[in-house]
Design a protein around this motif. Structure first.
Motif, PDB file in Angstrom:
ATOM      1  N   LEU A 104       0.868  -1.168   0.000  1.00  0.00           N
ATOM      2  CA  LEU A 104       0.000   0.000   0.000  1.00  0.00           C
ATOM      3  C   LEU A 104       0.906   1.219   0.000  1.00  0.00           C
ATOM      4  O   LEU A 104       1.658   1.444   0.952  1.00  0.00           O
ATOM      5  N   ASN A 105       0.863   1.989  -1.058  1.00  0.00           N
ATOM      6  CA  ASN A 105       1.805   3.080  -1.255  1.00  0.00           C
ATOM      7  C   ASN A 105       1.175   4.417  -0.882  1.00  0.00           C
ATOM      8  O   ASN A 105       0.182   4.843  -1.482  1.00  0.00           O
ATOM      9  N   ILE A 106       1.759   5.066   0.123  1.00  0.00           N
ATOM     10  CA  ILE A 106       1.304   6.374   0.597  1.00  0.00           C
ATOM     11  C   ILE A 106       2.446   7.352   0.398  1.00  0.00           C
ATOM     12  O   ILE A 106       3.571   7.105   0.864  1.00  0.00           O
ATOM     13  N   ALA A 107       2.199   8.462  -0.297  1.00  0.00           N
ATOM     14  CA  ALA A 107       3.274   9.349  -0.728  1.00  0.00           C
ATOM     15  C   ALA A 107       3.058  10.779  -0.254  1.00  0.00           C
ATOM     16  O   ALA A 107       1.916  11.223  -0.055  1.00  0.00           O
ATOM     17  N   ARG A 108       4.166  11.528  -0.088  1.00  0.00           N
ATOM     18  CA  ARG A 108       4.079  12.964   0.126  1.00  0.00           C
ATOM     19  C   ARG A 108       3.307  13.583  -1.039  1.00  0.00           C
ATOM     20  O   ARG A 108       3.406  13.149  -2.184  1.00  0.00           O
ATOM     21  N   PHE A 109       2.574  14.661  -0.746  1.00  0.00           N
ATOM     22  CA  PHE A 109       1.598  15.155  -1.723  1.00  0.00           C
ATOM     23  C   PHE A 109       1.594  16.673  -1.738  1.00  0.00           C
ATOM     24  O   PHE A 109       1.700  17.319  -0.690  1.00  0.00           O
ATOM     25  N   SER A 110       1.475  17.241  -2.932  1.00  0.00           N
ATOM     26  CA  SER A 110       1.285  18.678  -3.094  1.00  0.00           C
ATOM     27  C   SER A 110      -0.170  18.936  -3.462  1.00  0.00           C
ATOM     28  O   SER A 110      -0.576  18.677  -4.604  1.00  0.00           O
ATOM     29  N   PRO A 111      -1.009  19.419  -2.532  1.00  0.00           N
ATOM     30  CA  PRO A 111      -2.407  19.709  -2.872  1.00  0.00           C
ATOM     31  C   PRO A 111      -2.534  20.787  -3.944  1.00  0.00           C
ATOM     32  O   PRO A 111      -3.496  20.779  -4.714  1.00  0.00           O
ATOM     33  N   GLU A 157      -0.472  21.352  -6.560  1.00  0.00           N
ATOM     34  CA  GLU A 157      -0.144  20.802  -7.877  1.00  0.00           C
ATOM     35  C   GLU A 157      -0.843  19.479  -8.153  1.00  0.00           C
ATOM     36  O   GLU A 157      -0.741  18.943  -9.259  1.00  0.00           O
ATOM     37  N   HIS A 158      -1.539  18.954  -7.151  1.00  0.00           N
ATOM     38  CA  HIS A 158      -2.157  17.625  -7.268  1.00  0.00           C
ATOM     39  C   HIS A 158      -1.134  16.611  -7.781  1.00  0.00           C
ATOM     40  O   HIS A 158      -1.361  15.899  -8.753  1.00  0.00           O
ATOM     41  N   ALA A 159      -0.004  16.556  -7.103  1.00  0.00           N
ATOM     42  CA  ALA A 159       1.094  15.704  -7.552  1.00  0.00           C
ATOM     43  C   ALA A 159       1.783  15.058  -6.365  1.00  0.00           C
ATOM     44  O   ALA A 159       1.902  15.648  -5.295  1.00  0.00           O
ATOM     45  N   SER A 160       2.251  13.844  -6.590  1.00  0.00           N
ATOM     46  CA  SER A 160       3.082  13.174  -5.602  1.00  0.00           C
ATOM     47  C   SER A 160       4.441  13.848  -5.528  1.00  0.00           C
ATOM     48  O   SER A 160       5.013  14.252  -6.541  1.00  0.00           O
ATOM     49  N   LEU A 161       4.977  13.956  -4.310  1.00  0.00           N
ATOM     50  CA  LEU A 161       6.317  14.506  -4.097  1.00  0.00           C
ATOM     51  C   LEU A 161       7.327  13.419  -3.762  1.00  0.00           C
ATOM     52  O   LEU A 161       8.482  13.709  -3.482  1.00  0.00           O
ATOM     53  N   ALA A 162       6.890  12.181  -3.766  1.00  0.00           N
ATOM     54  CA  ALA A 162       7.782  11.071  -3.426  1.00  0.00           C
ATOM     55  C   ALA A 162       8.656  10.704  -4.616  1.00  0.00           C
ATOM     56  O   ALA A 162       8.297  10.920  -5.772  1.00  0.00           O
ATOM     57  N   PRO A 177     -11.283  13.798   0.066  1.00  0.00           N
ATOM     58  CA  PRO A 177     -11.124  13.300  -1.307  1.00  0.00           C
ATOM     59  C   PRO A 177     -10.182  14.197  -2.105  1.00  0.00           C
ATOM     60  O   PRO A 177     -10.119  15.411  -1.894  1.00  0.00           O
ATOM     61  N   THR A 178      -9.473  13.598  -3.040  1.00  0.00           N
ATOM     62  CA  THR A 178      -8.599  14.352  -3.920  1.00  0.00           C
ATOM     63  C   THR A 178      -8.328  13.537  -5.172  1.00  0.00           C
ATOM     64  O   THR A 178      -8.782  12.397  -5.299  1.00  0.00           O
ATOM     65  N   HIS A 179      -7.610  14.123  -6.101  1.00  0.00           N
ATOM     66  CA  HIS A 179      -7.092  13.384  -7.256  1.00  0.00           C
ATOM     67  C   HIS A 179      -5.643  13.813  -7.424  1.00  0.00           C
ATOM     68  O   HIS A 179      -5.188  14.779  -6.802  1.00  0.00           O
ATOM     69  N   PHE A 180      -4.902  13.095  -8.256  1.00  0.00           N
ATOM     70  CA  PHE A 180      -3.533  13.517  -8.533  1.00  0.00           C
ATOM     71  C   PHE A 180      -3.178  13.196  -9.977  1.00  0.00           C
ATOM     72  O   PHE A 180      -3.752  12.300 -10.606  1.00  0.00           O
ATOM     73  N   ASN A 181      -2.244  13.971 -10.497  1.00  0.00           N
ATOM     74  CA  ASN A 181      -1.808  13.807 -11.876  1.00  0.00           C
ATOM     75  C   ASN A 181      -0.838  12.635 -11.990  1.00  0.00           C
ATOM     76  O   ASN A 181       0.002  12.428 -11.110  1.00  0.00           O
ATOM     77  N   THR A 182      -0.960  11.901 -13.054  1.00  0.00           N
ATOM     78  CA  THR A 182      -0.006  10.835 -13.340  1.00  0.00           C
ATOM     79  C   THR A 182       1.014  11.341 -14.349  1.00  0.00           C
ATOM     80  O   THR A 182       0.902  12.446 -14.869  1.00  0.00           O
ATOM     81  N   GLY A 183       2.023  10.533 -14.623  1.00  0.00           N
ATOM     82  CA  GLY A 183       3.072  10.949 -15.541  1.00  0.00           C
ATOM     83  C   GLY A 183       3.597   9.789 -16.354  1.00  0.00           C
ATOM     84  O   GLY A 183       2.942   8.750 -16.467  1.00  0.00           O
ATOM     85  N   CYS A 228       2.246   5.506 -12.083  1.00  0.00           N
ATOM     86  CA  CYS A 228       1.449   6.078 -10.988  1.00  0.00           C
ATOM     87  C   CYS A 228       2.392   6.834 -10.058  1.00  0.00           C
ATOM     88  O   CYS A 228       2.577   6.497  -8.903  1.00  0.00           O
ATOM     89  N   GLY A 229       3.015   7.877 -10.587  1.00  0.00           N
ATOM     90  CA  GLY A 229       4.013   8.637  -9.847  1.00  0.00           C
ATOM     91  C   GLY A 229       5.146   9.027 -10.772  1.00  0.00           C
ATOM     92  O   GLY A 229       5.251   8.517 -11.883  1.00  0.00           O
ATOM     93  N   GLY A 230       5.961   9.969 -10.352  1.00  0.00           N
ATOM     94  CA  GLY A 230       7.166  10.278 -11.110  1.00  0.00           C
ATOM     95  C   GLY A 230       7.170  11.619 -11.791  1.00  0.00           C
ATOM     96  O   GLY A 230       7.338  12.636 -11.138  1.00  0.00           O
ATOM     97  N   TYR A 231       6.956  11.666 -13.089  1.00  0.00           N
ATOM     98  CA  TYR A 231       7.159  12.867 -13.888  1.00  0.00           C
ATOM     99  C   TYR A 231       5.831  13.580 -14.113  1.00  0.00           C
ATOM    100  O   TYR A 231       5.027  13.181 -14.951  1.00  0.00           O
ATOM    101  N   TYR A 232       5.618  14.640 -13.356  1.00  0.00           N
ATOM    102  CA  TYR A 232       4.319  15.294 -13.335  1.00  0.00           C
ATOM    103  C   TYR A 232       4.358  16.670 -13.979  1.00  0.00           C
ATOM    104  O   TYR A 232       5.369  17.362 -13.943  1.00  0.00           O
ATOM    105  N   ALA A 233       3.200  17.074 -14.506  1.00  0.00           N
ATOM    106  CA  ALA A 233       3.023  18.467 -14.886  1.00  0.00           C
ATOM    107  C   ALA A 233       3.059  19.306 -13.616  1.00  0.00           C
ATOM    108  O   ALA A 233       2.683  18.862 -12.547  1.00  0.00           O
ATOM    109  N   LYS A 234       3.501  20.555 -13.717  1.00  0.00           N
ATOM    110  CA  LYS A 234       3.629  21.404 -12.548  1.00  0.00           C
ATOM    111  C   LYS A 234       2.325  22.073 -12.152  1.00  0.00           C
ATOM    112  O   LYS A 234       2.217  22.660 -11.093  1.00  0.00           O
TER     113      LYS A 234
END
Length: 241
Positions: free
Chosen positions: A55-62, A64-69, A207-213, A223-229
């Protein structure tokens, strides 16, 4: 290159939770980090047969809706869960202060990405943040059906994860939706983690969503990595598997 195989026919329900007993974390109100506490439901023989799941839980930027891990850090490391047949269990992991998101659940080289409908929460220093109860059953069933129907390939390179995107959500029940949870968790901490003397708080799970890359070569959606800013709708090619 080595390949893995997923046997979707083994999917059912019964999880293990021994990873919570690895190590003895310490935490008091003066600590400069926090702890994340999570209760996990039994999941299934499929998870146990494959050595458990992650179960992967990552640092998050609300913003940018992006993982920081990244490979160097930014994860809530629960370890592998579901490797043995045992009932509901608590898990505890160290986390720096900040926002976090439930990113994905994976079994060997197959996983569900919670990008479209996830849950986020904040961690503060010197607190045990209880985020609720996670039930993997629906995500495990989705994986089983996807492999059985051919929506996900039944083989994967050992370095890759075949993800389901855009529809899955974590089976997380927030603290306020549970029966009185505090006595059980505090009793467990007292008995099993005597070095934890910090207060226990309920997370505000939203609830939230996040961008994939894409991977470093731009070839595979991850499901993580290279995200739009910026928070924007994913490009058409980001919908490709």
């Amino acid at each position: 290159m080595r390949h893995g195989t997923m046997l979707a026919a083994t999917m059912a329900t019964a999880l293990a939770g021994g990873a919570a007993h690895a190590g003895q974390p310490k935490l008091d109100p003066a600590s400069d980090y926090g702890l994340v506490a999570l209760e996990i439901e039994p999941g299934g023989p499929m998870a146990a047969a494959n050595g458990g799941y992650q179960l992967n839980i990552a640092r998050f930027s609300p913003q940018e809706h992006a993982s920081l891990a990244n490979p160097l850090g930014g994860w809530v490391n629960l370890g592998r869960v579901g490797g043995k047949n045992q009932p509901r269990a608590y898990y505890l992991a160290k986390a720096k202060p900040g926002s976090y998101v439930l990113l994905s659940m994976s079994v060997m080289n197959w996983g569900v990405c919670y990008n479209a409908d996830s849950r986020t929460f904040d961690v503060k220093a010197g607190e045990v943040t209880f985020i609720g109860r996670y039930d993997p059953a629906s995500s495990l069933m989705e994986l089983s059906q996807a492999v059985g129907s051919g929506a996900l390939p039944s083989y994967a390179r050992s370095t890759d994860i075949n993800y389901l995107f855009d529809s899955s959500r974590p089976g997380l029940t927030a603290p306020e939706q549970l029966e009185p949870w505090r006595p059980g968790l505090e009793a467990w901490l007292k008995a099993e983690r005597p070095g934890v003397t910090a207060p226990v708080v309920a997370a505000q799970v939203t609830p939230t969503h996040f961008n994939t890359g894409r991977d470093a070569f731009g070839l595979q959606r991850i499901c993580g990595g290279y995200y739009a800013k910026k928070d924007k709708a994913p490009a058409a090619d980001d919908k490709a598997p």
